[in-house]
Design an enzyme around this catalytic site. Sequence first.
Site, PDB file in Angstrom:
ATOM      1  N   GLU A  40      38.257  43.506  27.427  1.00  0.00           N
ATOM      2  CA  GLU A  40      39.583  44.132  27.447  1.00  0.00           C
ATOM      3  C   GLU A  40      40.589  43.405  26.560  1.00  0.00           C
ATOM      4  O   GLU A  40      41.694  43.879  26.344  1.00  0.00           O
ATOM      5  CB  GLU A  40      40.138  44.152  28.883  1.00  0.00           C
TER       6      GLU A  40
ATOM      7  N   LYS B 265      35.940  30.933  49.807  1.00  0.00           N
ATOM      8  CA  LYS B 265      37.111  30.656  50.648  1.00  0.00           C
ATOM      9  C   LYS B 265      36.670  29.883  51.868  1.00  0.00           C
ATOM     10  O   LYS B 265      36.086  30.427  52.788  1.00  0.00           O
ATOM     11  CB  LYS B 265      37.805  31.954  51.032  1.00  0.00           C
TER      12      LYS B 265
ATOM     13  N   THR C  87      32.757  47.976  29.540  1.00  0.00           N
ATOM     14  CA  THR C  87      32.543  46.712  30.268  1.00  0.00           C
ATOM     15  C   THR C  87      31.280  46.888  31.110  1.00  0.00           C
ATOM     16  O   THR C  87      30.962  48.007  31.533  1.00  0.00           O
ATOM     17  CB  THR C  87      33.720  46.388  31.201  1.00  0.00           C
TER      18      THR C  87
ATOM     19  N   TRP D 170      40.271  27.154  48.547  1.00  0.00           N
ATOM     20  CA  TRP D 170      39.314  27.729  47.603  1.00  0.00           C
ATOM     21  C   TRP D 170      38.400  26.668  47.008  1.00  0.00           C
ATOM     22  O   TRP D 170      38.848  25.586  46.640  1.00  0.00           O
ATOM     23  CB  TRP D 170      40.054  28.418  46.452  1.00  0.00           C
TER      24      TRP D 170
END
Length: 542
Positions: free
Chosen positions: A329, A437, A185, A442
């Site tokens: 993944e 935030k 990754t 959010w």
Amino acid sequence: MLGLMQDWPLLCHRIIEHAATVHGTQEVVTRSVEGPIHRTNYAEIRDRAVKVSQRLDRDGIKLGDRVATIAWNTWRHLEAWYGIMGIGAICHTVNPRLFPDQIAWIINHAEDRVVMVDITFVPMLEKIADKLPSVERYIVFTEKAHMPETTLKNAVAYEDWIAQADGNFKWKTFDENTAAAMCYTSGTTGDPKGVLYSHRSNVLHALMANTGDSLGANAGDTMLPVVPLFHANSWGIAFSAPSMGTKLVLPGAKLDGASVFELLDTEKVTHTAGVPTVWLMLLNHIAANRLKLPHLRFVVCGGSAMPRSMIKAFVDMGVTVRHAWGMTEMSPIGTLAALKPPFAELQGEARLDILQTQGYPPFGVQMKITDDAGKDLPWDGKTFGRLKVAGPAVSKAYFRVDTEILDKDGYFDTGDVATIDQYGYMRITDRSKDVIKSGGEWISSIDLENLAVGHPAVAEAAVIGIHHPKWDERPLLIVQLKPGQTATREDILKFMDGKIAKWWMPDDVVFVEGIPHTATGKILKTALRDTFKAYRFPNAAA
Ligand code: AMP
């Protein structure tokens, strides 16, 4: 009691064997790194892959040994893949867009014994070769005529190397859970992490990709994966296309709008897949030259959120858009935004609303959203939570890292924040570390970016959270304008006003020459946060 079916391990090389036997004359066309268009077919790819296996076996490469490739999408790269996996060695695709030091770190961590490399990357490898003690030899993907002078250890031209094998060799057979391939990754924070695919996971993933609601191709179609083989198996297409007998068109080193257009056009490509940046270049080229692609039917887009304006541009061309979400993944497919009942008949903006979601998972991917304490959250299309996934092609651990990465129910935390609706459609709100935030609520940086790129003068937009004394964080919109275009802060804010909640509106807009990207084409927010770490909002009283 066990079933009475045959033991038939799911091995990757069975895919190319099937393609060669049943679809042997189906073409694989490449824009070669050396320049000319090269044509071969699945039967020849299989024959040469067997020679790769034979030759590696003769060089002493064994089950579990790592063989790296640093290469573009070409027929040689494809046959090397199957050849490496065909003796149980592990095909380690290295992303050449990483910094040379990261590449050295990855090759050392994987302890690659052989590196197969395109001529393009030979000079870069020469600079780090003395830091790569595990590598015994370099095989350059070319023939004698184009072989560069090189200091790389035991370097040989690929064509000379496989010419020393007669092809009288049988694929090896082993347990389907044997490792087949690895991919690190990109790791914007911390060291890169090695994802280790198995033969079984790759084969099952190919089957998951082979439906009309997934990558959507058949034996009668032509697929051009712009997405590189080193980006999570070109999203599985290197397995999926041969398993179906789909014709493959491989773009080599040239991924600009004009070059991709030319291949789509001349090879009558029906299906293609790539990240939004690639489609932006293609659409700009099409618009600037008033071009048409009458054969193109299906565009898969993933890796980053697909802007609505881009979805509309393809829909207006009569193309089916398949927005997809996934990660290395996950091999990598997680979800795809196919239109299913009751949405199939929707038209206009309502249709775009669904096409713009990240979609629902195919069979083989389970997902859930949870709060920070791990409690399941409802699928109501509104509640945000940490997105977690499970399935036979999802990682359970990283290569040589001891940390536990699954929760108590066996789910992997994707690091993304998302909502899921009652029909299973998932919408990514943000990476958990990128979400803004503000006053305990959010704000999705992705939604703001998507909206801002809809402004005709904006080439690319990024949103980061900046500390605010009252609200904790507020959004700063960073804009790169299209060449020759102008727009002011007020123009952009006016364009966004009314399309999102008032409190989501960015507190400021700044203009930059270029937005930095990771090696897989995502906006590099860590670099932007660094650039703007001293920035303060003009309206923020201390
Ligand atoms: P990678 O492993 O490099 O493919 O990166 C995976 C990450 O890319 C995901 O966890 C998401 O954060 C992001 N990503 C991939 N596809 C999408 C998409 N369609 N929309 C938004 N983010 C995406």
